[in-house]
Design a protein around this motif. Structure first.
Motif, PDB file in Angstrom:
ATOM      1  N   PHE A  63       0.846  -1.196   0.000  1.00  0.00           N
ATOM      2  CA  PHE A  63       0.000   0.000   0.000  1.00  0.00           C
ATOM      3  C   PHE A  63       0.884   1.251   0.000  1.00  0.00           C
ATOM      4  O   PHE A  63       0.685   2.170  -0.796  1.00  0.00           O
ATOM      5  CB  PHE A  63      -0.925   0.002   1.232  1.00  0.00           C
ATOM      6  CG  PHE A  63      -1.519   1.354   1.524  1.00  0.00           C
ATOM      7  CD1 PHE A  63      -2.635   1.799   0.840  1.00  0.00           C
ATOM      8  CD2 PHE A  63      -0.948   2.191   2.471  1.00  0.00           C
ATOM      9  CE1 PHE A  63      -3.176   3.060   1.102  1.00  0.00           C
ATOM     10  CE2 PHE A  63      -1.480   3.446   2.742  1.00  0.00           C
ATOM     11  CZ  PHE A  63      -2.591   3.880   2.045  1.00  0.00           C
ATOM     12  N   ARG A  64       1.859   1.280   0.890  1.00  0.00           N
ATOM     13  CA  ARG A  64       2.735   2.442   1.014  1.00  0.00           C
ATOM     14  C   ARG A  64       3.559   2.648  -0.248  1.00  0.00           C
ATOM     15  O   ARG A  64       3.693   3.772  -0.752  1.00  0.00           O
ATOM     16  CB  ARG A  64       3.659   2.263   2.215  1.00  0.00           C
ATOM     17  CG  ARG A  64       2.904   2.281   3.536  1.00  0.00           C
ATOM     18  CD  ARG A  64       3.794   1.991   4.719  1.00  0.00           C
ATOM     19  NE  ARG A  64       4.877   2.939   4.786  1.00  0.00           N
ATOM     20  CZ  ARG A  64       6.126   2.619   5.141  1.00  0.00           C
ATOM     21  NH1 ARG A  64       6.434   1.386   5.470  1.00  0.00           N
ATOM     22  NH2 ARG A  64       7.053   3.543   5.180  1.00  0.00           N
ATOM     23  N   ARG A  65       4.134   1.579  -0.775  1.00  0.00           N
ATOM     24  CA  ARG A  65       5.000   1.691  -1.968  1.00  0.00           C
ATOM     25  C   ARG A  65       4.197   2.016  -3.208  1.00  0.00           C
ATOM     26  O   ARG A  65       4.634   2.793  -4.059  1.00  0.00           O
ATOM     27  CB  ARG A  65       5.806   0.408  -2.156  1.00  0.00           C
ATOM     28  CG  ARG A  65       6.680   0.074  -0.978  1.00  0.00           C
ATOM     29  CD  ARG A  65       7.604   1.207  -0.629  1.00  0.00           C
ATOM     30  NE  ARG A  65       8.228   0.968   0.662  1.00  0.00           N
ATOM     31  CZ  ARG A  65       9.210   1.678   1.145  1.00  0.00           C
ATOM     32  NH1 ARG A  65       9.687   2.705   0.466  1.00  0.00           N
ATOM     33  NH2 ARG A  65       9.719   1.402   2.319  1.00  0.00           N
ATOM     34  N   TYR A  66       3.031   1.413  -3.342  1.00  0.00           N
ATOM     35  CA  TYR A  66       2.177   1.720  -4.492  1.00  0.00           C
ATOM     36  C   TYR A  66       1.866   3.214  -4.514  1.00  0.00           C
ATOM     37  O   TYR A  66       1.962   3.870  -5.546  1.00  0.00           O
ATOM     38  CB  TYR A  66       0.876   0.910  -4.445  1.00  0.00           C
ATOM     39  CG  TYR A  66      -0.077   1.305  -5.546  1.00  0.00           C
ATOM     40  CD1 TYR A  66       0.034   0.733  -6.801  1.00  0.00           C
ATOM     41  CD2 TYR A  66      -1.044   2.291  -5.353  1.00  0.00           C
ATOM     42  CE1 TYR A  66      -0.807   1.125  -7.841  1.00  0.00           C
ATOM     43  CE2 TYR A  66      -1.883   2.681  -6.376  1.00  0.00           C
ATOM     44  CZ  TYR A  66      -1.763   2.102  -7.612  1.00  0.00           C
ATOM     45  OH  TYR A  66      -2.581   2.499  -8.648  1.00  0.00           O
ATOM     46  N   GLY A  75      -3.669   5.736 -10.501  1.00  0.00           N
ATOM     47  CA  GLY A  75      -4.751   6.127  -9.614  1.00  0.00           C
ATOM     48  C   GLY A  75      -4.644   5.524  -8.232  1.00  0.00           C
ATOM     49  O   GLY A  75      -3.967   4.526  -8.025  1.00  0.00           O
ATOM     50  N   PRO A  76      -5.310   6.137  -7.270  1.00  0.00           N
ATOM     51  CA  PRO A  76      -5.267   5.632  -5.903  1.00  0.00           C
ATOM     52  C   PRO A  76      -5.874   4.242  -5.797  1.00  0.00           C
ATOM     53  O   PRO A  76      -6.817   3.911  -6.514  1.00  0.00           O
ATOM     54  CB  PRO A  76      -6.070   6.650  -5.098  1.00  0.00           C
ATOM     55  CG  PRO A  76      -6.633   7.619  -6.050  1.00  0.00           C
ATOM     56  CD  PRO A  76      -6.114   7.327  -7.419  1.00  0.00           C
ATOM     57  N   GLU A  77      -5.290   3.444  -4.928  1.00  0.00           N
ATOM     58  CA  GLU A  77      -5.776   2.092  -4.617  1.00  0.00           C
ATOM     59  C   GLU A  77      -5.891   1.173  -5.822  1.00  0.00           C
ATOM     60  O   GLU A  77      -6.665   0.232  -5.815  1.00  0.00           O
ATOM     61  CB  GLU A  77      -7.122   2.161  -3.877  1.00  0.00           C
ATOM     62  CG  GLU A  77      -7.018   2.594  -2.448  1.00  0.00           C
ATOM     63  CD  GLU A  77      -7.220   4.092  -2.264  1.00  0.00           C
ATOM     64  OE1 GLU A  77      -7.698   4.776  -3.202  1.00  0.00           O
ATOM     65  OE2 GLU A  77      -6.879   4.581  -1.185  1.00  0.00           O
ATOM     66  N   VAL A 127      10.960   0.639  -6.159  1.00  0.00           N
ATOM     67  CA  VAL A 127       9.990  -0.293  -6.723  1.00  0.00           C
ATOM     68  C   VAL A 127      10.526  -1.715  -6.622  1.00  0.00           C
ATOM     69  O   VAL A 127       9.848  -2.609  -6.113  1.00  0.00           O
ATOM     70  CB  VAL A 127       9.661   0.056  -8.193  1.00  0.00           C
ATOM     71  CG1 VAL A 127       8.800  -1.022  -8.830  1.00  0.00           C
ATOM     72  CG2 VAL A 127       8.982   1.407  -8.279  1.00  0.00           C
ATOM     73  N   MET A 128      11.740  -1.930  -7.072  1.00  0.00           N
ATOM     74  CA  MET A 128      12.268  -3.297  -7.153  1.00  0.00           C
ATOM     75  C   MET A 128      12.414  -3.966  -5.786  1.00  0.00           C
ATOM     76  O   MET A 128      12.151  -5.156  -5.653  1.00  0.00           O
ATOM     77  CB  MET A 128      13.591  -3.312  -7.912  1.00  0.00           C
ATOM     78  CG  MET A 128      13.470  -2.900  -9.360  1.00  0.00           C
ATOM     79  SD  MET A 128      12.102  -3.692 -10.263  1.00  0.00           S
ATOM     80  CE  MET A 128      12.521  -5.402 -10.077  1.00  0.00           C
ATOM     81  N   CYS A 129      12.800  -3.227  -4.776  1.00  0.00           N
ATOM     82  CA  CYS A 129      12.961  -3.828  -3.440  1.00  0.00           C
ATOM     83  C   CYS A 129      11.622  -4.171  -2.816  1.00  0.00           C
ATOM     84  O   CYS A 129      11.569  -4.915  -1.827  1.00  0.00           O
ATOM     85  CB  CYS A 129      13.749  -2.890  -2.523  1.00  0.00           C
ATOM     86  SG  CYS A 129      15.469  -2.680  -3.015  1.00  0.00           S
ATOM     87  N   TYR A 130      10.546  -3.657  -3.386  1.00  0.00           N
ATOM     88  CA  TYR A 130       9.199  -3.859  -2.842  1.00  0.00           C
ATOM     89  C   TYR A 130       8.225  -4.389  -3.889  1.00  0.00           C
ATOM     90  O   TYR A 130       7.009  -4.293  -3.705  1.00  0.00           O
ATOM     91  CB  TYR A 130       8.674  -2.539  -2.272  1.00  0.00           C
ATOM     92  CG  TYR A 130       9.584  -1.974  -1.217  1.00  0.00           C
ATOM     93  CD1 TYR A 130       9.546  -2.465   0.080  1.00  0.00           C
ATOM     94  CD2 TYR A 130      10.501  -0.972  -1.535  1.00  0.00           C
ATOM     95  CE1 TYR A 130      10.405  -1.969   1.045  1.00  0.00           C
ATOM     96  CE2 TYR A 130      11.353  -0.470  -0.559  1.00  0.00           C
ATOM     97  CZ  TYR A 130      11.301  -0.972   0.715  1.00  0.00           C
ATOM     98  OH  TYR A 130      12.152  -0.488   1.676  1.00  0.00           O
TER      99      TYR A 130
END
Length: 171
Positions: A63-66, A75-77, A127-130
């Motif tokens: 959620f946090r990384r997105y 867009g959100p979510e 991005v890659m680490c998560y």
């Protein structure tokens, strides 16, 4: 395991997964967990939501990384925007290894009915680490087991997750 070795393993596994039988595999249900991460029967990362709404740490992290890297376009979510498609359904419908490939390498689709460009995030450690965390968050959103907004309850962060994060980020 460093990011390059991990990605190589993912792409090798992708070749193997595409040779698997065409029978329908449940890509949502967690059948085991390892060091705070949950996996399906075919070893694909997935979410775990308890009856009281508590989510696993990777889904919370996703959620946090997105929202720090992906929501500007999508867009959100994972709901999509006028600029880029919704991703929450893609995480369920798209093969995990195809998802990894698109995020790592990007994708361009140009045609009479479509013109879209997904940039490569293969060199972006945020991005890659998560990547698995983002994937499981989107799966949980697509399955509608995690509502819109910041998740209220989460499992504690496992020490193995913390160590892997530090190794990936070079801390």
């Amino acid at each position: 395991m460093n990011t390059t070795v991990r990605l190589l393993a993912l792409f090798l596994a992708a070749g193997i997964s595409q040779m698997a039988s065409a029978e329908e595999i449940d890509n949502l249900t967690a059948v085991y967990n390892e060091d705070g991460k949950y996996f399906t029967e075919d070893d694909v990362p997935t979410y775990n939501v308890q009856e009281d709404g508590t989510i696993d740490w990777p889904t919370y992290s996703g959620f946090r990384r997105y929202h720090s890297e992906c929501h500007v376009c999508h867009g959100p979510e994972g709901e999509g925007s006028s600029y880029a498609p919704a991703l929450k359904a893609s995480a369920i419908d798209m093969d995990y290894y195809d998802f990894v490939d698109v995020v790592v390498n990007g994708r361009t689709r140009v045609g009479a009915a479509e013109n879209s460009v997904m940039p490569s995030f293969g060199n972006n450690p945020n991005v890659m680490c998560y990547l698995d965390d983002i994937y499981v968050y989107l799966k949980a959103r697509g399955a509608e087991v995690v509502p819109r907004g910041r998740p209220r309850k989460k499992e504690p962060k496992h020490d193995a997750i913390r160590e892997a994060e530090n190794a990936c980020l070079g801390s």
